[in-house]
Enzyme design. Sequence first.
Site, mmCIF file in Angstrom:
data_model
loop_
_atom_site.group_PDB
_atom_site.id
_atom_site.type_symbol
_atom_site.label_atom_id
_atom_site.label_comp_id
_atom_site.label_asym_id
_atom_site.label_seq_id
_atom_site.Cartn_x
_atom_site.Cartn_y
_atom_site.Cartn_z
ATOM 1 C CG LEU A 18 36.926 39.428 42.822
ATOM 2 C CD1 LEU A 18 37.588 38.822 41.508
ATOM 3 C CD2 LEU A 18 36.009 38.310 43.315
ATOM 4 N NE ARG A 35 31.698 48.040 39.055
ATOM 5 C CZ ARG A 35 31.829 46.755 39.676
ATOM 6 N NH1 ARG A 35 31.576 46.518 40.490
ATOM 7 N NH2 ARG A 35 32.697 46.210 39.014
ATOM 8 N NE ARG A 45 31.992 45.774 44.559
ATOM 9 C CZ ARG A 45 32.547 45.285 43.596
ATOM 10 N NH1 ARG A 45 33.800 45.458 43.089
ATOM 11 N NH2 ARG A 45 31.434 44.850 42.645
ATOM 12 N N GLY A 59 34.734 33.670 52.867
ATOM 13 C CA GLY A 59 34.577 32.579 53.675
ATOM 14 C C GLY A 59 35.751 31.596 53.310
#
Length: 667
Positions: free
Chosen positions: A470, A338, A464, A46
Amino acid sequence: MSVLDSKVPQGPIADKWTKYKNEIDLVNPANKRNIDVIVVGTGLAGGSAAATLAELGYNVKTFCFQDSPRRAHSIAAQGGINAAKNYQGDGDSNYRLFYDTVKGGDYRSREENVYRLAEVSGNIIDQCVAQGVPFAREYGGLLDNRSFGGVLVSRTFYAKGQTGQQLLLGAYSAMNRQINRGKIQAFNRHEMMELVVVDEKARGIIARDLVTGEIERHSAHAVVIASGGYGNVFYLSTNAMGSNVTAAWRTHKKGAFFANPCYTQIHPTCIPVSGDLQAKLTLMSESLRNDGRIWVPKKKEDSIAIREGKLKPTQIDEENRDYYLERRYPAFGNLVPRDVASRAAKERCDAGFGVNKQGQAVYLDFKSAIHRYGKEKAFTSGHKNPSQEEIIRLGKQVVESKYGNLFDMYQKITDENPYETPMMIYPAVHYTMGGLWVDYDLMTTVPGCYAIGEANFSDHGANRLGASALMQGLADGYFVLPYTIGNYLADDIRTGEISTDSKEFEEAEKSVRNTIDKLINVNGEKPVDYFHRKLGLIMWNKSGMSRNAKGLEEAIHEIAELRDEFYKNVRVTGKAESKNAELEKATRVADFLELAELFAKDALHRNESCGGHFREEYQTEDGEAMRDDENFKYVAAWEFKGKPSEAVMHKEDLNFENIELKTRSYK
């Protein structure tokens, strides 16, 4: 049920984004001055979007519930940001980043969006360096890189262990420049409560001033949802305690489809739960797996002795340690993705090898790294026969330079020195790959309403890869949305200012007031946290790291019952017309109680295992995820029909024309 159109351009995948940009409609600078855009959420996605849109000339209003955009949860991202710069000369490329991301997501993401992400990734680094982000550098002056799970190259740019914070400060400084110019109106301590749709287009929001309690109407020609993920549906997670699903969920209830809600990431490197009253879990960066080795004792009796305080990990000899990731996945070792690392830790702990008092922890050990770095440092300093003490001293210095703030944080929380004794870690809820469905333009199924960053489902599939959050947030905000939203707003240059006096704004405000009044007037006996904790236990136990049909069916029933109890027995103290933290929590938990049911419903319908969605019925003989590409190679996008149990699923078929669809292996 319908098949969704993602509006992907035609042609070779490497040319699609360029072709798209060459053919879209543009808004000239004079007309941009007459167009308003609302951005909900001021984290990396944002904040970067707001700054860029304002720089282009649009009038932007930003909303965040924190006292400053600097408080966004993006600051908690520690380890780094991916980009295919190939500074290491180790074979990286846009294609390899694209391939690793699709494979890491277990082939459940849209190829075209992921390729675009890889394509613009290098621009992000250049942008952030220009802003002054203090990325680490290697001895020759180039930006340094480290590796993350699921890849065989070093492509992760980092600023010690505080990369998210430094990147956010860059975006925030860009925002401040636009605030100073008057192009951004910042509404901090405001929470979006409702999306306003006029003539089937998103035309504004209803927001609550969290300081005064005032309900406000705000209009715009387009609305951008950048409010992050919904991991706090589990109560205990690595998310900031204020992180919530309200903006996305209220948008969903106004017509935006919610995609793949069951795709939740469990991060393998978190500080374990320490007690029943804990409200927050702490993430230890995945970057630590570059140098830390993960193990448990080989002998169950040693694990028991450690749990009982009779044995210390430093007393376990090398031959009695099970470096289980290195044993099971020799090609990737401790740097498996992960989801794979998390399930492996759970399997060892479930088998009785856990090492904390609750038996829910494994070790992350830096002894080998300290010795390796110490020898190298001594050698380069001219000490050809250093003592063990010197090796350890020098090795600790190198590790501190790489991870010092993470080690300090661990010691402050656990009161244990990770330089001397191995860290204890265990998987925890972290990131959500699911979110609002968006097309190639990042627009939801509500025209004029966009979703970016973690608020959308777009790029990560079922899992992910580390350091990609990021990357996606900044790619969406700096380099994708500013193009795609212009293509839509080109039709609004004659529209003029959107009035807030319409019946749609009036009805939306009335709906918000009714919701607040309903919660305030329950006058029950149980505080909001009571219901949130109960929901979290249901979710973790039956929709968590592993799921099965029986547990998911029970979860759906139990969540619905808990929601009924919530509206009969919740106690919200204070008044609506003032600052009221309990009311804030109540509105957010009310939305979690609806999302949770859809989450379980989505997990129940998907009869396969993929990435972070692990159904116990669908696994290989050695415990790996078993996909069903014949029946489930699609995005499940849910349409709200009054309540979660009645949600209707729409499919977006996934096509793999550039990557071979095959069983994911890291062995």
